[in-house]
Every structure is written in structure tokens, then in C-alpha cells.
Write a protein that holds these residues in place. Structure first.
Motif, PDB file in Angstrom:
ATOM      1  N   LYS A 102       0.824  -1.209   0.000  1.00  0.00           N
ATOM      2  CA  LYS A 102       0.000   0.000   0.000  1.00  0.00           C
ATOM      3  C   LYS A 102       0.855   1.254   0.000  1.00  0.00           C
ATOM      4  O   LYS A 102       0.443   2.299  -0.494  1.00  0.00           O
ATOM      5  CB  LYS A 102      -0.886   0.009   1.255  1.00  0.00           C
TER       6      LYS A 102
ATOM      7  N   VAL B  94       0.586  -2.930   4.602  1.00  0.00           N
ATOM      8  CA  VAL B  94      -0.825  -2.531   4.648  1.00  0.00           C
ATOM      9  C   VAL B  94      -0.922  -1.132   5.246  1.00  0.00           C
ATOM     10  O   VAL B  94       0.032  -0.627   5.818  1.00  0.00           O
ATOM     11  CB  VAL B  94      -1.658  -3.507   5.503  1.00  0.00           C
ATOM     12  N   VAL B 136       0.168 -11.256   6.216  1.00  0.00           N
ATOM     13  CA  VAL B 136      -0.983 -10.419   5.895  1.00  0.00           C
ATOM     14  C   VAL B 136      -2.291 -11.198   5.949  1.00  0.00           C
ATOM     15  O   VAL B 136      -3.362 -10.619   6.071  1.00  0.00           O
ATOM     16  CB  VAL B 136      -0.775  -9.769   4.511  1.00  0.00           C
ATOM     17  N   CYS B 139      -5.485 -10.429   7.981  1.00  0.00           N
ATOM     18  CA  CYS B 139      -6.401  -9.348   7.669  1.00  0.00           C
ATOM     19  C   CYS B 139      -7.276  -9.822   6.513  1.00  0.00           C
ATOM     20  O   CYS B 139      -6.760 -10.191   5.454  1.00  0.00           O
ATOM     21  CB  CYS B 139      -5.584  -8.125   7.278  1.00  0.00           C
ATOM     22  N   VAL B 142      -7.158  -6.704   2.441  1.00  0.00           N
ATOM     23  CA  VAL B 142      -6.030  -5.779   2.566  1.00  0.00           C
ATOM     24  C   VAL B 142      -6.354  -4.405   1.997  1.00  0.00           C
ATOM     25  O   VAL B 142      -5.613  -3.458   2.205  1.00  0.00           O
ATOM     26  CB  VAL B 142      -4.770  -6.321   1.879  1.00  0.00           C
ATOM     27  N   ASN B 143      -7.456  -4.285   1.252  1.00  0.00           N
ATOM     28  CA  ASN B 143      -7.728  -2.997   0.644  1.00  0.00           C
ATOM     29  C   ASN B 143      -8.436  -2.018   1.576  1.00  0.00           C
ATOM     30  O   ASN B 143      -8.457  -0.830   1.331  1.00  0.00           O
ATOM     31  CB  ASN B 143      -8.550  -3.177  -0.628  1.00  0.00           C
ATOM     32  N   SER B 145      -8.677  -0.664   5.744  1.00  0.00           N
ATOM     33  CA  SER B 145      -7.677  -0.492   6.782  1.00  0.00           C
ATOM     34  C   SER B 145      -7.705  -1.684   7.738  1.00  0.00           C
ATOM     35  O   SER B 145      -8.766  -2.110   8.175  1.00  0.00           O
ATOM     36  CB  SER B 145      -7.972   0.828   7.481  1.00  0.00           C
ATOM     37  N   CYS B 146      -6.550  -2.254   8.034  1.00  0.00           N
ATOM     38  CA  CYS B 146      -6.483  -3.444   8.889  1.00  0.00           C
ATOM     39  C   CYS B 146      -6.486  -3.019  10.351  1.00  0.00           C
ATOM     40  O   CYS B 146      -5.451  -2.973  11.008  1.00  0.00           O
ATOM     41  CB  CYS B 146      -5.240  -4.261   8.580  1.00  0.00           C
TER      42      CYS B 146
END
Lengths: 119, 162
Positions: A102, B94, B136, B139, B142-143, B145-146
Motif C-alpha cells: 500500500k 498494509v 498479511v 487481515c 487488505v484494501n 484499513s487493517c
């Protein structure tokens, strides 16, 4: 041997084990960021455990070692944050099996806003 | 008032480090602490009232225990991954949104994230944290907010620093 000496010795041994695992992690991990994961966490807990173990072994030193541990807790993660950020900005790629990045997606936006703020 | 608080904090550190109640050393420490806090306004607290709310200290102590427990768990987790011959990692960066506002709170949160389960703060931009995560898959998407990384810490840090 006194009871607190035994606790101190046990804590020093645990700290040494974590430091060893941290070193092993630095060798085994595939990229800079994952190495830093192993490096920061294991060495922070290892160092804290060794220092507090020494403090318990010599009870007169416990306040001093407490202060040292506090400073390590405050400063150690900052250095790894700075290293990780510098590595990413220098263009060091992530491990090829990485799932998502990200930060790279948002980087241009961040740079543009920072330049606007700095004039 | 602001100078007074940093003087007291520096003086306490001095006493702990020298471990002596000799009047000469106490006097020297007091002068050094006062001079340092006078010439460096940057280390002074911006809102002195915060230092006189006992609730903050209670939460700080609870937080310390919670944090040490989390740190031990994270170390065992990373250690397990390191010694596993298959090296089961699934890394990525992330982003996470935080509701903390002050710089001190953000610093504490970034440090806490770095020292706990497989996460490493890479950069902070406004309320967004960019976090390198060793696995990851915890979560679900991932797109977005984690949030699960920060939730545990935020509720304590909010009371301590905000």
C-alpha cells in the motif's frame, strides 16, 4: 544460591536465546523488511531480558537497569522505523512473494502533499 | 509550569541514575535539570494539566503490562517462523487508520506496533500508518484499513496521551 539470583540467571538465559533467534532470523529472512522484523523484535526483548536479569541478580542495580530498559524501549523501534522508511524510499524491492504494498501505491500522493506543505 | 514539569522528570531520572541522596549530588542534579529544561523548550509538555490526572498513570501501568505480554507473544510468534524449515511468511505493507491525534500518542503507537506481532511501522502520514506485516493473511481484506493491528493499543493510548 538465592532465589532472586536464580530468577536473574533464568532471565539472562532467555534473553540470550532470543538474541540467538534474532540473529538466525536475520540470516534466514528473504528481504530487508522481514529481516528487520526479526532483528527489531527479538533483539529488543533479548536485550531487555538480559538487562533486567542483571538488575534482578544484583538488586541494587534494579532502578538503573529499569531506566536503561525504558530508553531501549523508546529508541530501538524508532531506529527500525527510520531504516525501513529509508529502505523503501531508496527503492529496495519487497520479497517477490509479498502480497500487497500500500505504501508504494500511495507514495506519490504523500510526496506531493509534503512538497505542498514545505512550499 | 512547563519548565517545572520537565525539571521534575529530569531530576527523577538523575536520582535513579546516581542512586545517591548525598546533598551535593542532589543539588547538582537539580541545577542541571533546571538548566536543561530552561534551554530546551522542545522537550516540555504542551499541555501541563495532563500531568496531574491520575487516571493517565493508572492506564499507563495497565498498558505497560499489556504491552509486555503482547511483546512476548510476538517474539514467540516470530521465533517460531524463523526456526520453521518452511519459513511460513506472507509479507506485505498494509495501511491502517488511527484515531489518535497528538504526536506523542502517534509515536507511542508506532513504537508499540513495531515491537508487537510481526508488524513494523514503515511511515506515518497524517492519520495513516503504513505497516509492514509478516503475515498479511490475518487481515481479511487488505484494501481496507487493517484495524485489528491498532485496536488493542488505541484504547489505552487514547487515555494516556490525548
Amino acid at each position: 544460591m538465592l532465589w532472586y539470583e536464580i530468577i536473574g540467571i533464568v532471565m539472562i538465559i532467555i534473553g540470550a536465546i532470543f538474541l540467538f533467534l534474532g540473529a538466525l532470523g536475520i540470516i534466514r529472512m528473504p528481504d530487508v523488511y522481514n529481516r528487520m522484523q526479526a532483528g527489531t523484535k527479538a533483539t529488543t526483548l533479548g536485550a531487555l531480558s538480559v538487562i533486567m536479569g542483571v538488575g534482578i541478580y544484583h538488586p541494587a542495580w534494579i532502578f538503573k537497569t529499569g531506566i536503561i530498559s525504558l530508553f531501549i524501549l523508546l529508541t530501538n523501534p524508532v531506529s527500525s522505523n527510520a531504516l525501513a522508511r529509508a529502505a523503501h524510499n531508496a527503492g529496495i524491492p519487497l520479497y517477490e512473494k509479498s502480497v500487497v504494498d500500500k505504501y508504494a501505491e500511495d507514495k506519490e500522493k504523500i510526496r506531493a502533499e509534503e512538497e505542498k506543505q514545505n512550499g | 509550569m512547563r519548565v517545572f514539569i520537565s525539571t521534575v522528570v529530569l531530576f527523577i531520572v538523575w536520582v535513579i541514575l546516581t542512586q545517591s541522596f548525598d546533598p551535593q549530588e542532589l543539588f547538582t542534579g537539580l541545577i542541571v535539570a533546571a538548566v536543561v529544561s530552561l534551554i530546551s523548550p522542545a522537550i516540555a509538555s504542551d499541555k501541563p494539566k495532563k500531568w496531574f490526572q491520575p487516571k493517565r498513570y493508572v492506564y499507563l501501568i495497565i498498558y505497560l503490562f499489556y504491552f509486555i505480554w503482547e511483546m512476548i507473544k510476538s517474539n514467540i510468534d516470530v521465533a517460531k517462523r524463523v526456526v520453521n524449515p518452511k519459513l511460513p511468511i506472507n509479507p506485505g505493507i498494509v495501511k491502517v487508520k488511527t484515531k489518535l491525534k497528538t504526536n506523542a500518542a502517534k509515536l507511542a503507537l508506532a513504537n508499540s506496533i513495531t515491537l508487537t506481532p510481526g508488524t513494523l511501522t514503515v511511515d506515518i502520514h497524517d492519520e495513516w500508518f503504513y505497516i509492514h506485516w509478516i503475515d498479511v493473511s490475518n487481515c481479511d481484506d487488505v484494501n481496507r484499513s487493517c484495524q485489528e493491528i491498532v485496536e488493542g493499543f488505541e484504547k489505552y493510548l487514547e487515555v494516556i496521551f490525548e
